[in-house]
Design a protein around this motif. Structure first.
Motif, mmCIF file in Angstrom:
data_model
loop_
_atom_site.group_PDB
_atom_site.id
_atom_site.type_symbol
_atom_site.label_atom_id
_atom_site.label_comp_id
_atom_site.label_asym_id
_atom_site.label_seq_id
_atom_site.Cartn_x
_atom_site.Cartn_y
_atom_site.Cartn_z
ATOM 1 N N SER A 144 0.842 -1.309 0.114
ATOM 2 C CA SER A 144 0.098 0.039 0.012
ATOM 3 C C SER A 144 1.007 1.218 0.115
ATOM 4 C CB SER A 144 -0.877 0.039 1.263
ATOM 5 O OG SER A 144 -0.261 0.030 2.182
ATOM 6 N N THR A 145 2.136 1.077 0.720
ATOM 7 C CA THR A 145 2.790 2.321 0.735
ATOM 8 C C THR A 145 3.460 2.722 -0.569
ATOM 9 O OG1 THR A 145 3.439 1.992 2.715
ATOM 10 C CG2 THR A 145 5.050 3.256 1.613
ATOM 11 N N LEU A 146 3.728 1.417 -1.275
ATOM 12 C CA LEU A 146 4.295 1.586 -2.758
ATOM 13 C C LEU A 146 3.517 2.159 -3.856
ATOM 14 C CD1 LEU A 146 6.285 -1.772 -2.876
ATOM 15 C CD2 LEU A 146 7.199 0.601 -2.618
ATOM 16 N N LEU A 147 2.225 1.879 -3.680
ATOM 17 C CA LEU A 147 0.931 2.043 -4.261
ATOM 18 C C LEU A 147 0.589 3.673 -3.991
ATOM 19 C CD1 LEU A 147 -1.386 -0.773 -4.302
ATOM 20 C CD2 LEU A 147 -0.140 0.011 -6.286
ATOM 21 N N SER A 148 0.807 3.979 -2.766
ATOM 22 C CA SER A 148 0.391 5.549 -2.515
ATOM 23 C C SER A 148 1.706 6.392 -2.825
ATOM 24 C CB SER A 148 0.199 5.712 -0.987
ATOM 25 O OG SER A 148 1.466 5.673 -0.156
ATOM 26 N N MET A 149 2.933 5.810 -3.004
ATOM 27 C CA MET A 149 4.065 6.561 -3.469
ATOM 28 C C MET A 149 3.861 6.862 -5.155
ATOM 29 S SD MET A 149 6.862 4.908 -1.281
ATOM 30 C CE MET A 149 8.241 5.967 -2.198
ATOM 31 N N MET A 150 3.006 6.000 -5.894
ATOM 32 C CA MET A 150 2.771 6.145 -7.302
ATOM 33 C C MET A 150 2.021 7.298 -7.563
ATOM 34 S SD MET A 150 2.826 1.783 -8.225
ATOM 35 C CE MET A 150 3.799 1.008 -8.055
ATOM 36 N N LEU A 151 0.988 7.454 -6.749
ATOM 37 C CA LEU A 151 -0.193 8.616 -6.857
ATOM 38 C C LEU A 151 0.524 9.821 -7.269
ATOM 39 C CD1 LEU A 151 -2.729 7.339 -4.267
ATOM 40 C CD2 LEU A 151 -2.471 6.691 -6.772
ATOM 41 N N PRO A 152 1.055 10.407 -6.619
ATOM 42 C CA PRO A 152 1.600 11.761 -7.085
ATOM 43 C C PRO A 152 2.573 11.780 -8.492
ATOM 44 C CG PRO A 152 2.819 11.338 -4.910
ATOM 45 C CD PRO A 152 1.658 10.076 -5.212
ATOM 46 N N LEU A 153 3.346 10.678 -8.530
ATOM 47 C CA LEU A 153 3.874 10.403 -9.764
ATOM 48 C C LEU A 153 3.234 10.271 -10.772
ATOM 49 C CD1 LEU A 153 6.884 7.913 -8.219
ATOM 50 C CD2 LEU A 153 6.963 10.438 -8.440
ATOM 51 N N LEU A 154 2.157 9.652 -10.837
ATOM 52 C CA LEU A 154 1.104 9.502 -11.957
ATOM 53 C C LEU A 154 0.444 10.972 -12.216
ATOM 54 C CD1 LEU A 154 -0.819 6.106 -10.870
ATOM 55 C CD2 LEU A 154 0.561 6.579 -13.094
ATOM 56 N N HIS A 155 0.275 11.851 -10.977
ATOM 57 C CA HIS A 155 -0.297 12.859 -11.556
ATOM 58 C C HIS A 155 0.568 13.919 -12.176
ATOM 59 C CE1 HIS A 155 -4.310 13.447 -9.285
ATOM 60 N NE2 HIS A 155 -3.829 12.156 -8.906
ATOM 61 N N HIS A 156 1.808 13.654 -11.830
ATOM 62 C CA HIS A 156 2.937 14.382 -12.570
ATOM 63 C C HIS A 156 3.213 13.768 -13.966
ATOM 64 C CE1 HIS A 156 4.944 17.361 -9.894
ATOM 65 N NE2 HIS A 156 4.784 16.405 -9.162
ATOM 66 N N GLY A 157 2.360 12.777 -14.472
ATOM 67 C CA GLY A 157 2.568 12.142 -15.846
ATOM 68 C C GLY A 157 3.558 11.291 -15.987
ATOM 69 N N MET A 158 4.212 10.617 -15.041
ATOM 70 C CA MET A 158 5.449 9.928 -15.208
ATOM 71 C C MET A 158 4.954 8.479 -15.629
ATOM 72 S SD MET A 158 7.910 11.267 -12.143
ATOM 73 C CE MET A 158 9.253 10.732 -13.077
ATOM 74 N N VAL A 159 5.942 7.671 -16.034
ATOM 75 C CA VAL A 159 5.746 6.242 -16.352
ATOM 76 C C VAL A 159 6.179 5.371 -15.399
ATOM 77 C CG1 VAL A 159 6.390 4.531 -18.208
ATOM 78 C CG2 VAL A 159 5.968 7.271 -18.847
ATOM 79 N N ILE A 160 5.326 4.958 -14.506
ATOM 80 C CA ILE A 160 5.639 3.970 -13.498
ATOM 81 C C ILE A 160 6.014 2.475 -13.944
ATOM 82 C CG2 ILE A 160 4.678 2.959 -11.516
ATOM 83 C CD1 ILE A 160 4.715 5.918 -11.472
ATOM 84 N N MET A 161 7.071 1.969 -13.390
ATOM 85 C CA MET A 161 7.910 0.847 -13.565
ATOM 86 C C MET A 161 7.918 0.124 -12.336
ATOM 87 S SD MET A 161 11.700 0.445 -14.414
ATOM 88 C CE MET A 161 11.777 0.087 -12.836
ATOM 89 N N GLY A 162 7.632 -1.267 -12.719
ATOM 90 C CA GLY A 162 7.833 -2.186 -11.340
ATOM 91 C C GLY A 162 8.841 -3.131 -11.508
#
Length: 197
Positions: free
Chosen positions: A123-141
């Motif tokens: 859940s922490t990792l997912l919550s950290m992705m949220l602002p990055l998605l709002h910034h338009g970043m490409v999320i990688m796992g």
């Protein structure tokens, strides 16, 4: 040269060590450099200002570090299944970068450390992705092609690297956790080169 920002907050040193391993992974890729940065603690009593240069460790991040980076790995300890307040506080202050779309299209990855195995890593990792998605970043796992992900008996998720620090925060980072950090850093660097080409 691609600059990959490895930005973290660490209270007991575990996330800081993970950041170093992510940075080693980044620098294992030709033409890539890791810029390791941290954020200052947040005062709970009153508004306090930290020195511009920390007493030890990497420098504090600036908004310019974000704008100039070609990719970013974001790390924080888990606080009740969410990122720690100092990291959230810093990200909350990046509205001007969001308005100008300076991070849009850049790759990003996340990493965390928890006290217990079921302490909210994912859940922490997912919550950290949220602002990055709002910034338009490409999320990688981290894909399961990394053998350490299926062999780990402690941290490690497909959402990002993780570590189980223990109740006293004194568990050493395991070989699998270290490998997952390095693999994530290398994949982030490779993706940054591809996206910027």
């Amino acid at each position: 040269m691609a600059d990959i920002l490895v930005l973290y907050y660490s209270r007991y040193g575990n996330v800081a060590e993970m950041a170093r391993h992510v940075g080693r992974g980044v620098e294992s890729v030709k033409s890539c450099r890791a810029l390791v940065r941290t954020v200052p603690a947040v005062s709970t009593v009153c508004e306090a200002v930290a020195d511009n240069i920390p007493a030890e460790g990497p420098p504090f991040v600036t908004n310019d570090d974000l704008v100039r980076c070609d990719g970013m790995a974001l790390g924080s300890p888990t606080r009740f299944g969410n990122m720690a307040a100092p990291m959230k506080y810093f990200l909350d202050g990046t509205g001007d970068i969001w308005l100008s779309n300076k991070l849009a299209g850049k790759p990003a990855a996340v990493f965390t450390s928890t006290s217990s195995l079921h302490g909210g890593q994912e859940s922490t990792l997912l919550s950290m992705m949220l602002p990055l998605l709002h910034h338009g970043m490409v999320i990688m796992g981290v894909p399961y092609s990394e053998p350490a992900l299926t062999n780990t008996q402690s941290g490690g998720t497909p959402y990002g690297a993780s570590h189980v620090a223990g109740i006293e925060s004194n568990n050493k980072i395991t070989g699998e956790e270290k490998q997952i950090c390095m693999t994530m850093g290398a994949r982030l660097a490779e993706l940054s080169l591809k996206l910027s080409a």
